[in-house]
Enzyme design. Structure first.
Site, PDB file in Angstrom:
ATOM      1  N   HIS A  34       0.838  -1.208   0.000  1.00  0.00           N
ATOM      2  CA  HIS A  34       0.000   0.000   0.000  1.00  0.00           C
ATOM      3  C   HIS A  34       0.876   1.263   0.000  1.00  0.00           C
ATOM      4  O   HIS A  34       0.594   2.226  -0.710  1.00  0.00           O
ATOM      5  CB  HIS A  34      -0.880   0.062   1.252  1.00  0.00           C
ATOM      6  CG  HIS A  34      -1.844  -1.078   1.401  1.00  0.00           C
ATOM      7  ND1 HIS A  34      -1.685  -2.066   2.341  1.00  0.00           N
ATOM      8  CD2 HIS A  34      -2.981  -1.385   0.728  1.00  0.00           C
ATOM      9  CE1 HIS A  34      -2.693  -2.924   2.260  1.00  0.00           C
ATOM     10  NE2 HIS A  34      -3.484  -2.542   1.278  1.00  0.00           N
ATOM     11  N   GLY A 144      -2.558  -1.977  -7.086  1.00  0.00           N
ATOM     12  CA  GLY A 144      -1.404  -2.874  -7.173  1.00  0.00           C
ATOM     13  C   GLY A 144      -1.633  -3.974  -8.197  1.00  0.00           C
ATOM     14  O   GLY A 144      -2.753  -4.481  -8.339  1.00  0.00           O
ATOM     15  N   SER A 183      -2.398  -8.232   3.140  1.00  0.00           N
ATOM     16  CA  SER A 183      -2.874  -8.157   4.526  1.00  0.00           C
ATOM     17  C   SER A 183      -3.181  -9.558   5.038  1.00  0.00           C
ATOM     18  O   SER A 183      -3.061  -9.840   6.237  1.00  0.00           O
ATOM     19  CB  SER A 183      -4.123  -7.281   4.603  1.00  0.00           C
ATOM     20  OG  SER A 183      -3.840  -6.013   4.055  1.00  0.00           O
TER      21      SER A 183
END
Ligand code: PAF
Length: 289
Positions: A34, A144, A183
């Site tokens: 991120h 991304g 994540s």
């Protein structure tokens, strides 16, 4: 840095920011992937907006919405350090108020790969991203390559619905051993974390084979499956060699393709991809800007 929750506050703060604004949409629990998007945005735009919203509509009934990792204080501190101007952290009710019934559906591109295994996922993603674009009015939005199908679907939506902005797709950020940052890596125990590098090993084996002259889609797919089969802690869901324009499976000799896979490592579902046949992800031209 201003951090706000309501749309009204967001619009008031957004109006004070210099143009053009770069937007980085996220679901929080931020990692270097991120932050690389934020840094790219910062290099290109005088104002930076970030959204943090774990979007319920892109999770299926068996997905990890409740357990999805969250750490808002840490996220805000990281974003402040990166020089972000404005963060929107809407509640689910702010994003989907009572009576909400308008959804964005992209057709063909959402059928294969992730769309096939996660029905409704891209409808949720496209709808929330469209709302974020309308709320932030960015000139550029950063995604991304890790979620390659998502980036391709959003590029399609931007072209089809004439959103006046450019989509910038940034390279996947990897751990030193090749594992793509996500994540969801937080769910992995030590043994699973080690096993998870097999996605990178399978993709790089196919890239190496392609570079050495193996251009048949079937052979590259088989090679990736073979590498995955040596890792006992994992269960592949799909292994794909698809065209970047349609995301449909390719056969025979290829000159450019998206190699991608979804793999369960224990209970954790991980995805990864690489592109063969050209330098990187094609960033959308400024067709609409
Ligand atoms: O990639 C993500 O984190 C999410 O899918 C996104 C783009 C923020 C939409 O909820």
């Amino acid at each position: 840095m201003k951090a706000v929750t309501t749309l009204k506050e967001l619009c008031a703060e957004r109006a004070k920011l210099a143009e053009p604004l770069g937007l980085v949409p996220t679901m929080g629990y931020l990692h270097e992937g991120h932050l690389s998007l934020v840094r790219q945005a910062k290099a290109e735009c005088p104002s930076i907006g970030v959204s943090i919203f774990v979007n319920p509509s892109q999770f299926g009934p068996d997905d990890d919405l409740e357990s999805y990792p969250r750490d808002l204080d840490r996220d805000l501190s990281l974003l402040k350090d990166e020089g972000v101007d404005l963060v929107w952290m809407p509640t689910a009710n702010e994003m989907y108020p009572s009576g909400f019934q308008t959804w964005v559906t992209i057709e063909g591109l959402t059928q294969p790969l992730e769309g096939l295994r996660r029905p409704g996922h891209f409808r949720g993603v496209a709808t929330v991203v469209a709302k974020l674009f309308n709320a932030f009015q960015p000139s550029k939005a950063y995604f991304g390559q890790k979620d390659a199908q998502q980036a391709i679907v959003i590029q399609r939506m931007v072209r089809d619905l004439n959103f006046p902005l450019q989509i910038v797709v940034c390279p996947t950020v990897r751990e030193p051993d090749g594992l793509a940052m996500s994540s969801r890596n937080a769910y992995l125990n030590a043994a699973e974390r080690k096993a998870a590098t097999v996605l990178y090993r399978a993709l790089t084996a196919a890239i190496d084979a392609f570079v050495s002259g193996e251009q048949k889609a079937e052979a590259l797919r088989d090679l990736m499956s073979d590498v995955l089969s040596f890792e006992s802690l994992i269960r592949p869901e799909y292994v794909s060699v698809a065209g970047l324009d349609t995301l449909e499976e390719l056969t025979g000799p290829i000159d450019r393709a998206l190699l991608s896979m979804a793999v369960y490592v224990g209970e954790t579902r991980l995805i990864d991809n690489m592109i063969v046949g050209e330098q990187g992800f094609e960033t959308d031209g400024d067709t609409n800007s």
